[in-house]
Design a protein around this motif. Structure first.
Motif, PDB file in Angstrom:
ATOM      1  N   PHE A 188       0.635 -10.852 -69.029  1.00  0.00           N
ATOM      2  CA  PHE A 188       2.064 -10.607 -69.206  1.00  0.00           C
ATOM      3  C   PHE A 188       2.384 -10.184 -70.635  1.00  0.00           C
ATOM      4  O   PHE A 188       3.422  -9.577 -70.890  1.00  0.00           O
ATOM      5  CB  PHE A 188       2.865 -11.855 -68.833  1.00  0.00           C
ATOM      6  N   THR A 189       1.551 -10.530 -71.572  1.00  0.00           N
ATOM      7  CA  THR A 189       1.723 -10.090 -72.960  1.00  0.00           C
ATOM      8  C   THR A 189       0.357  -9.713 -73.528  1.00  0.00           C
ATOM      9  O   THR A 189      -0.686 -10.127 -73.014  1.00  0.00           O
ATOM     10  CB  THR A 189       2.333 -11.193 -73.847  1.00  0.00           C
ATOM     11  N   ALA A 190       0.375  -8.931 -74.615  1.00  0.00           N
ATOM     12  CA  ALA A 190      -0.837  -8.516 -75.335  1.00  0.00           C
ATOM     13  C   ALA A 190      -1.800  -7.738 -74.449  1.00  0.00           C
ATOM     14  O   ALA A 190      -2.970  -7.583 -74.794  1.00  0.00           O
ATOM     15  CB  ALA A 190      -1.546  -9.721 -75.964  1.00  0.00           C
ATOM     16  N   GLU A 191      -1.302  -7.207 -73.325  1.00  0.00           N
ATOM     17  CA  GLU A 191      -2.158  -6.446 -72.414  1.00  0.00           C
ATOM     18  C   GLU A 191      -2.712  -5.190 -73.056  1.00  0.00           C
ATOM     19  O   GLU A 191      -3.742  -4.657 -72.634  1.00  0.00           O
ATOM     20  CB  GLU A 191      -1.380  -6.096 -71.139  1.00  0.00           C
ATOM     21  N   ASP A 192      -2.021  -4.709 -74.078  1.00  0.00           N
ATOM     22  CA  ASP A 192      -2.450  -3.463 -74.710  1.00  0.00           C
ATOM     23  C   ASP A 192      -3.548  -3.659 -75.747  1.00  0.00           C
ATOM     24  O   ASP A 192      -4.140  -2.684 -76.209  1.00  0.00           O
ATOM     25  CB  ASP A 192      -1.258  -2.729 -75.339  1.00  0.00           C
ATOM     26  N   ARG A 193      -3.855  -4.896 -76.122  1.00  0.00           N
ATOM     27  CA  ARG A 193      -4.897  -5.118 -77.145  1.00  0.00           C
ATOM     28  C   ARG A 193      -6.296  -4.768 -76.621  1.00  0.00           C
ATOM     29  O   ARG A 193      -6.988  -3.933 -77.224  1.00  0.00           O
ATOM     30  CB  ARG A 193      -4.846  -6.563 -77.652  1.00  0.00           C
ATOM     31  N   PRO A 194      -6.771  -5.372 -75.531  1.00  0.00           N
ATOM     32  CA  PRO A 194      -8.094  -4.947 -75.027  1.00  0.00           C
ATOM     33  C   PRO A 194      -8.079  -3.504 -74.546  1.00  0.00           C
ATOM     34  O   PRO A 194      -9.095  -2.797 -74.656  1.00  0.00           O
ATOM     35  CB  PRO A 194      -8.386  -5.928 -73.891  1.00  0.00           C
ATOM     36  N   TRP A 195      -6.950  -3.049 -74.039  1.00  0.00           N
ATOM     37  CA  TRP A 195      -6.823  -1.664 -73.562  1.00  0.00           C
ATOM     38  C   TRP A 195      -7.061  -0.678 -74.696  1.00  0.00           C
ATOM     39  O   TRP A 195      -7.831   0.276 -74.547  1.00  0.00           O
ATOM     40  CB  TRP A 195      -5.439  -1.478 -72.943  1.00  0.00           C
ATOM     41  N   ILE A 196      -6.440  -0.884 -75.857  1.00  0.00           N
ATOM     42  CA  ILE A 196      -6.565   0.080 -76.948  1.00  0.00           C
ATOM     43  C   ILE A 196      -7.969   0.044 -77.535  1.00  0.00           C
ATOM     44  O   ILE A 196      -8.522   1.084 -77.932  1.00  0.00           O
ATOM     45  CB  ILE A 196      -5.488  -0.158 -78.038  1.00  0.00           C
TER      46      ILE A 196
END
Length: 327
Positions: A188-196
C-alpha cells in the motif's frame, strides 16, 4: 476501423472524486487525435463518485476501460491490473489527484521514439496550497541515453533510484515484455522503491527529458503520505524487497552501499513519523524496521553511519543496537 492507441494511461484511484475530474480532463488535451490515448482507469474500492467520473470521461476516448475493485487492493495491485490492459507501444501511470499540462504525452512519446530508449523520465511540479515548485529529476544529463544502472550512484547523493515516482515518465512496451513493469503485489506504500531499483538494474536504456509538466498535489488528506495507519508498515517490507533485488545482481557489492544509505535514511524518517502512530502500530513499525536492518551488511552500516548527520544517528541508535548493528 479504429486506429490503435499510441499511449495507454494507467489511472488507479480511491476516493479521489474531488480531484479526478481535473486529472481526466487533462488527458483529453494530450493529442489532437482522440484515438491516440487509451485510458485504463481502476476504481480501487472508492466510496465516493470516483467510479462515476471515470465512466463519464471514458466516453471521451476511442479506447477506454474502467475496472472496479469492490474493496481497495492497494496502489501496487491496481497498477498491475492496469498493465494487463495496455495497448500500443507506450504506457504511463497517473494518480487520481495529479494532472498534466497539455501535450505532455505527445512530447514524451516523440522524445522516446527519437532517442530509442526503454523509458524516459521528467521533472515534476509540486502544488501545495496553490504554491508551485519545480522538482528536478536528480540526473546530471538531459536528452542523453544512458544505461539505467549508471544513474544509481553515488550512494550519499540523491540519484534516480531516489526519484521513484512511477508517474514521472513514459515507458516502452518492452518494459512489460521483459517483466520490469509490475509492482510488488499488495504493497500500500513504498511500492515504487523495489520497482525503481529493478527498473534501473535490469532495463537497457533511459533518458531524462524536458516536457510539459506533471503537477503533483501535496497535502491531500487522503494521500498515503499524509496518513499514519497500518498501510505505512509496508515501508520495511518494500525495503526488504530492495535488498533482495540488489543481492541478486551481478554487481551487488557495487550497489549495496547505496541500499544501506537509503535504508538508514528512510528508517530514520519513518521512526520519527511513527511517534504519531498508535502504540501498537509504532511497535510493529519498529519491529519491521529492526528485522530489515538485520539483513544489511554490518561493515556497510558502520561506514554509512559515519557519514550520516548527528540527528539521524541519534534516531537510529537504539534500533540499530537491537538489530545487532553498529550505532
Amino acid at each position: 476501423m479504429r486506429t490503435p492507441p499510441f499511449v495507454t494511461v494507467i489511472l488507479p484511484a480511491k476516493d479521489a472524486g474531488e480531484y479526478i475530474g481535473t486529472t481526466l480532463e487533462t488527458l483529453t488535451r494530450q493529442f489532437d487525435d482522440a484515438g491516440a490515448v487509451k485510458l485504463v482507469a481502476i476504481d480501487d474500492g472508492s466510496r465516493d463518485d470516483t467510479g462515476e467520473l471515470m465512466q463519464k470521461y471514458a466516453q471521451c476516448f476511442d479506447h477506454a476501460e474502467v475496472l472496479r475493485n469492490p474493496t481497495a487492493r492497494g496502489l501496487a495491485t491496481a497498477r498491475n491490473q492496469g498493465l494487463a490492459h495496455v495497448e500500443g507501444d507506450a504506457f504511463c501511470f497517473l494518480d487520481g489527484d495529479d494532472w498534466m499540462q497539455p501535450r505532455r504525452l505527445e512530447v514524451l512519446l516523440s522524445r522516446m521514439r527519437e532517442l530509442g530508449c526503454d523509458f524516459v523520465r521528467t521533472d515534476h511540479v509540486t502544488v501545495t496550497d496553490g504554491q508551485r515548485a519545480l522538482v528536478r529529476a536528480p540526473h546530471p544529463w538531459r536528452e542523453r541515453v544512458t544505461p539505467p544502472r549508471e544513474a544509481i550512484l553515488p550512494e550519499n547523493e540523491s540519484t534516480m533510484v531516489d526519484y521513484p515516482y512511477a508517474w514521472a515518465g513514459l515507458f516502452h512496451r518492452r518494459i512489460i515484455d521483459s517483466g520490469l513493469a509490475a509492482f510488488p503485489e499488495g504493497l500500500f506504500t513504498a511500492e515504487d522503491r523495489p520497482w525503481i531499483w529493478r527498473l534501473h538494474l535490469q532495463a537497457r536504456s533511459f533518458a531524462v527529458v524536458d516536457a510539459p509538466a506533471l503537477l503533483y498535489r501535496r497535502g491531500v488528506a487522503t494521500s498515503l503520505t499524509q496518513v499514519h495507519d497500518r498501510r505505512q508498515l509496508d515501508f520495511a517490507r518494500a525495503m526488504n524487497e530492495v535488498v533482495s533485488v540488489v543481492e541478486q545482481d551481478a554487481e551487488a557489492e557495487r550497489f549495496l552501499p547505496k541500499v544501506v544509505w537509503t535504508a538508514l535514511a528512510l528508517s530514520s524518517h519513518h521512526l520519527v513519523r511513527a511517534r504519531r502512530m498508535s502504540p501498537q502500530l509504532r511497535t510493529e513499525m519498529r519491529s519491521g524496521i529492526r528485522d530489515m536492518l538485520r539483513r544489511l551488511p554490518t561493515d556497510e552500516v558502520t561506514a554509512v553511519l559515519g557519514r550520516l548527520g548527528g540527528p539521524r544517528r541519534r534516531v537510529l541508535a537504539r534500533i540499530l543496537r537491537q538489530a545487532g548493528r553498529a550505532a
